[in-house]
Design a protein around this motif. Structure first.
Motif, PDB file in Angstrom:
ATOM      1  N   GLY A  65       0.795  -1.222   0.000  1.00  0.00           N
ATOM      2  CA  GLY A  65       0.000   0.000   0.000  1.00  0.00           C
ATOM      3  C   GLY A  65       0.822   1.265   0.000  1.00  0.00           C
ATOM      4  N   ASP A  66       2.141   1.173   0.289  1.00  0.00           N
ATOM      5  CA  ASP A  66       2.956   2.380   0.361  1.00  0.00           C
ATOM      6  C   ASP A  66       3.237   2.978  -1.007  1.00  0.00           C
ATOM      7  N   TYR A  67       3.318   2.153  -2.050  1.00  0.00           N
ATOM      8  CA  TYR A  67       3.705   2.699  -3.358  1.00  0.00           C
ATOM      9  C   TYR A  67       2.638   3.635  -3.912  1.00  0.00           C
ATOM     10  N   ILE A  68       1.369   3.304  -3.724  1.00  0.00           N
ATOM     11  CA  ILE A  68       0.333   4.212  -4.219  1.00  0.00           C
ATOM     12  C   ILE A  68       0.406   5.559  -3.500  1.00  0.00           C
ATOM     13  N   ASP A  69       0.775   5.534  -2.214  1.00  0.00           N
ATOM     14  CA  ASP A  69       0.935   6.789  -1.485  1.00  0.00           C
ATOM     15  C   ASP A  69       2.174   7.549  -1.960  1.00  0.00           C
ATOM     16  N   TYR A  70       3.173   6.811  -2.445  1.00  0.00           N
ATOM     17  CA  TYR A  70       4.382   7.463  -2.955  1.00  0.00           C
ATOM     18  C   TYR A  70       4.137   8.077  -4.331  1.00  0.00           C
ATOM     19  N   VAL A  71       3.496   7.319  -5.231  1.00  0.00           N
ATOM     20  CA  VAL A  71       3.397   7.742  -6.625  1.00  0.00           C
ATOM     21  C   VAL A  71       2.269   8.744  -6.866  1.00  0.00           C
ATOM     22  N   THR A  72       1.207   8.694  -6.064  1.00  0.00           N
ATOM     23  CA  THR A  72       0.055   9.555  -6.343  1.00  0.00           C
ATOM     24  C   THR A  72       0.381  11.043  -6.323  1.00  0.00           C
ATOM     25  N   ALA A  78      -7.885   8.795  -7.069  1.00  0.00           N
ATOM     26  CA  ALA A  78      -6.780   8.135  -6.364  1.00  0.00           C
ATOM     27  C   ALA A  78      -7.224   7.641  -4.994  1.00  0.00           C
ATOM     28  N   VAL A  79      -8.023   8.440  -4.301  1.00  0.00           N
ATOM     29  CA  VAL A  79      -8.546   8.021  -2.996  1.00  0.00           C
ATOM     30  C   VAL A  79      -9.433   6.791  -3.148  1.00  0.00           C
ATOM     31  N   LEU A  80     -10.220   6.742  -4.207  1.00  0.00           N
ATOM     32  CA  LEU A  80     -11.108   5.596  -4.437  1.00  0.00           C
ATOM     33  C   LEU A  80     -10.338   4.293  -4.638  1.00  0.00           C
ATOM     34  N   ILE A  81      -9.139   4.367  -5.236  1.00  0.00           N
ATOM     35  CA  ILE A  81      -8.400   3.135  -5.513  1.00  0.00           C
ATOM     36  C   ILE A  81      -7.341   2.829  -4.453  1.00  0.00           C
ATOM     37  N   GLY A  82      -7.321   3.627  -3.362  1.00  0.00           N
ATOM     38  CA  GLY A  82      -6.446   3.251  -2.257  1.00  0.00           C
ATOM     39  C   GLY A  82      -5.477   4.279  -1.746  1.00  0.00           C
ATOM     40  N   PHE A  83      -5.431   5.463  -2.338  1.00  0.00           N
ATOM     41  CA  PHE A  83      -4.554   6.517  -1.844  1.00  0.00           C
ATOM     42  C   PHE A  83      -5.062   6.997  -0.494  1.00  0.00           C
ATOM     43  N   ARG A  84      -4.170   7.041   0.498  1.00  0.00           N
ATOM     44  CA  ARG A  84      -4.565   7.413   1.847  1.00  0.00           C
ATOM     45  C   ARG A  84      -3.704   8.564   2.373  1.00  0.00           C
ATOM     46  N   PRO A  85      -4.022   9.799   1.979  1.00  0.00           N
ATOM     47  CA  PRO A  85      -3.253  10.952   2.466  1.00  0.00           C
ATOM     48  C   PRO A  85      -3.483  11.161   3.952  1.00  0.00           C
ATOM     49  N   ALA A  86      -2.413  11.546   4.645  1.00  0.00           N
ATOM     50  CA  ALA A  86      -2.507  11.724   6.086  1.00  0.00           C
ATOM     51  C   ALA A  86      -2.307  13.180   6.498  1.00  0.00           C
ATOM     52  N   GLY A  87      -2.222  14.063   5.518  1.00  0.00           N
ATOM     53  CA  GLY A  87      -2.014  15.476   5.825  1.00  0.00           C
ATOM     54  C   GLY A  87      -3.250  16.108   6.438  1.00  0.00           C
TER      55      GLY A  87
END
Length: 259
Positions: free
Chosen positions: A58-65, A129-138
């Motif tokens: 799950g980290d790569y989607i957070d990195y690339v998005t 991106a959020v729908l497919i798994g992006f999880r921003p924590a800001g």
């Protein structure tokens, strides 16, 4: 009416013209959304397993998005370059030069209209991106900072692309000239870390304009610390590109004859 009020009124008129064109011919606007979404799906679900092998699940989607979101902000550069080139080749720019309107309003309307379309596209891509798994924590401040930075990026590349449209011989040439703004993030930290690149490419990735912008955006969206030097470099690059593009396009517009 003061000169400032006159210029603002003319700029709003040109902005309305630009937005009406976008409404009537939505294909270019839609391409700003579809291309980043395609790239996001490609890198997350096709290449993500190999590229992000060293990251936790799950980290790569957070990195690339964040990098893909930045590419969305730069995609509007092609749209405005093509729009300005079409106006020039059809003689509309020369016609505007003869009218009693504020000279800067023509390019300002094009640029502001393109930035509005681009930021709407950024919102749509971010939502997908959020729908497919992006999880921003800001937090709220992080999102506000990210929105401000993306707007500044869009403004900077759009002013440069307006100048590209004025020097291009036609719409196709204009779209080709503006393409580097879309793909330079690939040669930065958008897809992989510069540390994983060969020495020469790593040097270019570390010192090109989009790497500090991507790193700053990633930190803001993910709630991670952003170095002061990195954030300052990101803003400085945006301001420098915006100022250069504005002055260049203004100079080109004031030429009485097209090259």
């Amino acid at each position: 009416m003061s000169a400032f009020s006159h210029a603002m009124g003319d700029s709003l008129t040109m902005l309305r013209r630009n937005l009406l064109h976008a409404k009537r011919y939505p294909n270019m606007t839609l391409s700003i959304v579809f291309m980043p979404i395609f790239m996001l799906l490609l890198f997350v679900f096709v290449f993500g397993g190999a590229i992000g092998a060293g990251l936790a699940k799950g980290d790569y989607i957070d990195y690339v998005t964040p990098g893909i979101i930045l590419m969305t902000a730069t995609s509007g550069s092609v749209v405005v370059a093509v729009a300005v080139a079409v106006d020039k080749t059809e003689g509309i720019i020369n016609r505007f030069r003869t009218l009693a309107i504020s000279p800067g309003s023509v390019m300002t309307g094009q640029v502001v209209g393109s930035v509005i379309q681009t930021m709407l596209s950024v919102a749509l891509v971010t939502g997908f991106a959020v729908l497919i798994g992006f999880r921003p924590a800001g937090g709220p401040l992080g999102w506000l900072g990210a929105f401000g930075l993306l707007t500044l990026v869009a403004l900077a590349v759009t002013w440069c692309s307006a100048a590209f449209g004025l020097i291009a011989k036609g719409a196709e040439t204009a779209s080709n000239i503006a393409l580097p703004f879309q793909f330079l993030p690939f040669l930065g930290s958008a897809i992989v870390t510069p540390e994983s690149m060969p020495a020469g490419m790593r040097w270019f990735a570390e010192y090109q304009p989009f790497t500090p912008i991507i790193d700053t955006l990633r930190g803001l969206l993910m709630g991670q610390p952003v170095g002061g030097g990195t954030a300052l470099a990101a803003v400085a690059w945006c301001l420098a590109i915006a100022a250069g593009g504005y002055l260049w396009s203004r100079s080109l517009f004031h030429r009485r004859k097209d090259a």
